[in-house]
Enzyme design. Structure first.
Site, PDB file in Angstrom:
ATOM      1  N   SER A   9       7.357 -12.922  -9.803  1.00 27.24           N
ATOM      2  CA  SER A   9       7.403 -12.274  -8.495  1.00 27.24           C
ATOM      3  C   SER A   9       8.839 -12.114  -8.026  1.00 27.24           C
ATOM      4  O   SER A   9       9.582 -13.089  -7.881  1.00 27.24           O
ATOM      5  CB  SER A   9       6.634 -13.102  -7.468  1.00 27.24           C
ATOM      6  OG  SER A   9       6.928 -12.599  -6.181  1.00 27.24           O
ATOM      7  N   HIS A  34       5.971  -8.447 -10.574  1.00 28.86           N
ATOM      8  CA  HIS A  34       5.090  -8.513  -9.405  1.00 28.86           C
ATOM      9  C   HIS A  34       5.918  -8.258  -8.147  1.00 28.86           C
ATOM     10  O   HIS A  34       6.942  -8.897  -7.914  1.00 28.86           O
ATOM     11  CB  HIS A  34       4.437  -9.896  -9.349  1.00 28.86           C
ATOM     12  CG  HIS A  34       3.399 -10.053  -8.293  1.00 28.86           C
ATOM     13  ND1 HIS A  34       2.115  -9.583  -8.425  1.00 28.86           N
ATOM     14  CD2 HIS A  34       3.449 -10.646  -7.075  1.00 28.86           C
ATOM     15  CE1 HIS A  34       1.425  -9.875  -7.333  1.00 28.86           C
ATOM     16  NE2 HIS A  34       2.207 -10.520  -6.490  1.00 28.86           N
ATOM     17  N   ASP A  36       5.875  -8.006  -4.078  1.00 27.64           N
ATOM     18  CA  ASP A  36       5.134  -8.457  -2.892  1.00 27.64           C
ATOM     19  C   ASP A  36       5.616  -7.729  -1.647  1.00 27.64           C
ATOM     20  O   ASP A  36       6.728  -7.970  -1.170  1.00 27.64           O
ATOM     21  CB  ASP A  36       5.350  -9.964  -2.696  1.00 27.64           C
ATOM     22  CG  ASP A  36       4.590 -10.776  -3.721  1.00 27.64           C
ATOM     23  OD1 ASP A  36       3.369 -10.587  -3.830  1.00 27.64           O
ATOM     24  OD2 ASP A  36       5.233 -11.590  -4.413  1.00 27.64           O
ATOM     25  N   MET A  38       5.145  -7.144   2.306  1.00 25.69           N
ATOM     26  CA  MET A  38       4.567  -7.811   3.491  1.00 25.69           C
ATOM     27  C   MET A  38       5.027  -7.105   4.753  1.00 25.69           C
ATOM     28  O   MET A  38       6.201  -6.747   4.870  1.00 25.69           O
ATOM     29  CB  MET A  38       5.049  -9.259   3.554  1.00 25.69           C
ATOM     30  CG  MET A  38       4.741 -10.070   2.317  1.00 25.69           C
ATOM     31  SD  MET A  38       5.409 -11.716   2.492  1.00 25.69           S
ATOM     32  CE  MET A  38       4.982 -12.409   0.893  1.00 25.69           C
ATOM     33  N   HIS A  67       1.690  -5.642  -5.008  1.00 22.89           N
ATOM     34  CA  HIS A  67       0.715  -6.391  -4.200  1.00 22.89           C
ATOM     35  C   HIS A  67       0.999  -6.081  -2.731  1.00 22.89           C
ATOM     36  O   HIS A  67       1.994  -6.541  -2.179  1.00 22.89           O
ATOM     37  CB  HIS A  67       0.894  -7.892  -4.515  1.00 22.89           C
ATOM     38  CG  HIS A  67       0.072  -8.814  -3.689  1.00 22.89           C
ATOM     39  ND1 HIS A  67       0.317 -10.187  -3.656  1.00 22.89           N
ATOM     40  CD2 HIS A  67      -0.987  -8.608  -2.863  1.00 22.89           C
ATOM     41  CE1 HIS A  67      -0.549 -10.749  -2.850  1.00 22.89           C
ATOM     42  NE2 HIS A  67      -1.351  -9.827  -2.351  1.00 22.89           N
ATOM     43  N   MET A  69       0.473  -6.594   0.962  1.00 18.79           N
ATOM     44  CA  MET A  69      -0.034  -7.505   2.010  1.00 18.79           C
ATOM     45  C   MET A  69       0.250  -6.828   3.349  1.00 18.79           C
ATOM     46  O   MET A  69       1.083  -7.268   4.140  1.00 18.79           O
ATOM     47  CB  MET A  69       0.665  -8.860   1.898  1.00 18.79           C
ATOM     48  CG  MET A  69       0.160  -9.670   0.718  1.00 18.79           C
ATOM     49  SD  MET A  69       1.263 -11.010   0.284  1.00 18.79           S
ATOM     50  CE  MET A  69       2.359 -10.136  -0.819  1.00 18.79           C
ATOM     51  N   MET A 138      -5.913 -14.957  -4.600  1.00 18.83           N
ATOM     52  CA  MET A 138      -4.800 -15.689  -3.986  1.00 18.83           C
ATOM     53  C   MET A 138      -5.084 -17.183  -4.120  1.00 18.83           C
ATOM     54  O   MET A 138      -6.133 -17.669  -3.710  1.00 18.83           O
ATOM     55  CB  MET A 138      -4.652 -15.331  -2.507  1.00 18.83           C
ATOM     56  CG  MET A 138      -4.114 -13.939  -2.220  1.00 18.83           C
ATOM     57  SD  MET A 138      -2.588 -13.491  -3.072  1.00 18.83           S
ATOM     58  CE  MET A 138      -1.462 -14.801  -2.578  1.00 18.83           C
ATOM     59  N   ASP A 176      -2.325 -15.712  -8.078  1.00 12.55           N
ATOM     60  CA  ASP A 176      -1.051 -15.571  -7.361  1.00 12.55           C
ATOM     61  C   ASP A 176      -0.864 -16.692  -6.343  1.00 12.55           C
ATOM     62  O   ASP A 176      -1.614 -16.777  -5.366  1.00 12.55           O
ATOM     63  CB  ASP A 176      -1.054 -14.204  -6.655  1.00 12.55           C
ATOM     64  CG  ASP A 176       0.277 -13.867  -5.997  1.00 12.55           C
ATOM     65  OD1 ASP A 176       1.237 -14.636  -6.165  1.00 12.55           O
ATOM     66  OD2 ASP A 176       0.333 -12.821  -5.326  1.00 12.55           O
TER      67      ASP A 176
HETATM   68  C1  DX5 Z   1       2.608 -14.882  -1.707  1.00 10.02           C
HETATM   69  C2  DX5 Z   1       2.918 -13.825  -2.721  1.00 10.02           C
HETATM   70  C3  DX5 Z   1       3.207 -14.369  -4.064  1.00 10.02           C
HETATM   71  C4  DX5 Z   1       4.408 -15.256  -4.123  1.00 10.02           C
HETATM   72  C5  DX5 Z   1       4.136 -16.280  -5.177  1.00 10.02           C
HETATM   73  O1  DX5 Z   1       2.211 -14.293  -0.532  1.00 10.02           O
HETATM   74  O2  DX5 Z   1       1.835 -12.935  -2.873  1.00 10.02           O
HETATM   75  O3  DX5 Z   1       3.263 -13.376  -5.055  1.00 10.02           O
HETATM   76  O4  DX5 Z   1       5.588 -14.572  -4.418  1.00 10.02           O
HETATM   77  O5  DX5 Z   1       5.128 -17.197  -5.112  1.00 10.02           O
HETATM   78  P1  DX5 Z   1       5.084 -18.616  -5.814  1.00 10.02           P
HETATM   79  O6  DX5 Z   1       4.851 -18.395  -7.260  1.00 10.02           O
HETATM   80  O7  DX5 Z   1       6.429 -19.160  -5.483  1.00 10.02           O
HETATM   81  O8  DX5 Z   1       3.948 -19.397  -5.175  1.00 10.02           O
HETATM   82 ZN    ZN Z   2       1.813 -11.543  -4.671  1.00  4.23          ZN
END
Ligand code: DX5
Ligand code: ZN
Length: 216
Positions: A9, A34, A36, A38, A67, A69, A138, A176
């Site tokens: 990620s 990956h 992320d 947000m 991904h 969010m 998740m 994840d």
């Molecule tokens: C959390 C994200 C993850 C995050 C995972 O909201 O969706 O992808 O980056 O991070 P680690 O592997 O550090 O838990």
């Molecule tokens: Zn993620």
């Protein structure tokens, strides 16, 4: 698609050296990148948007796993695809018309995934499982890297596997949150196909080596 994949990620990358970190991943055994996204509304944190996505598109040589969010993801999926996403995953909890959004993503020629928060039961996927390319479970509450893995995820992997088999679905299972060197092989054995790892990769001195270790 082959399984036992590692998706580092970029949330845990060094954004002052993003190109360097993406190139490190290009040259590593990472399978996917990956990404992320947000929005500060669906999750209590804001990460990044299109300008960073553009940098990723310019430098990434691996499969780009986005991904989202965010609330109302259907408004933005096409733009993420234009910026090079190979797979776009949207949250079940954020989609009023999930079937329409999954179809929209696939109609643009890329893979579509559905994501479940830790408290959302797998059975909510019964009527969409045949249509998705991936289920992302998740294993932390989304919003932050570096959180502790929620053990109930193993039960959800088994339930997802059963749902996939009973519906002749070809969906992959991605996990994840809180993935590390201690639980990676156990997760693959339990039926996971793709593991996301942020903190476990980027907090180590040799991230490329850690990616190799996560695969064994
Ligand atoms: C959390 C994200 C993850 C995050 C995972 O909201 O969706 O992808 O980056 O991070 P680690 O592997 O550090 O838990
Ligand atoms: Zn993620």
């Amino acid at each position: 698609m082959k399984t036992k994949l590692i998706a580092p990620s970029l949330l845990s990358a060094d954004f002052g050296n993003l190109q360097r970190d993406i190139e490190m991943l290009n040259n590593s055994q990472a399978d996917w990148l990956h990404v992320d996204v947000m929005d500060g509304r669906f999750v209590p944190n804001i990460s990044f948007g299109f300008p960073v996505m553009k940098t990723i598109q310019q430098h990434a040589k691996k499969f780009v796993d986005v991904h989202l969010m965010i609330v109302e993801p259907e408004k933005y999926v096409e733009e993420f695809i234009d910026y090079g996403a190979d797979l776009v995953s949207v949250h079940y909890e954020a989609c009023t018309h999930l079937h329409r959004t999954i179809n929209l993503i696939q109609s643009k020629g890329v893979k579509a995934g559905v994501v479940l928060n830790p408290s959302t039961p797998v059975l909510m996927l019964e009527d969409i499982i045949a249509d998705v390319d991936l289920v992302l479970l998740m294993s932390v509450n989304p919003g932050f890297g570096g959180q502790k893995f929620i053990e109930n995820t193993y039960k959800k992997i088994a339930e997802t596997k059963d749902l996939i088999l009973s519906n002749n679905s070809t969906a992959l299972i991605e996990i994840d949150g809180g993935v590390n060197l201690d639980n990676a092989s156990k997760l693959f054995e339990a039926g996971a196909d793709v593991l996301v790892a942020g903190n476990a990769v980027f907090s180590t001195e040799n991230p490329a080596r850690t990616i190799e270790f996560l695969k064994v």
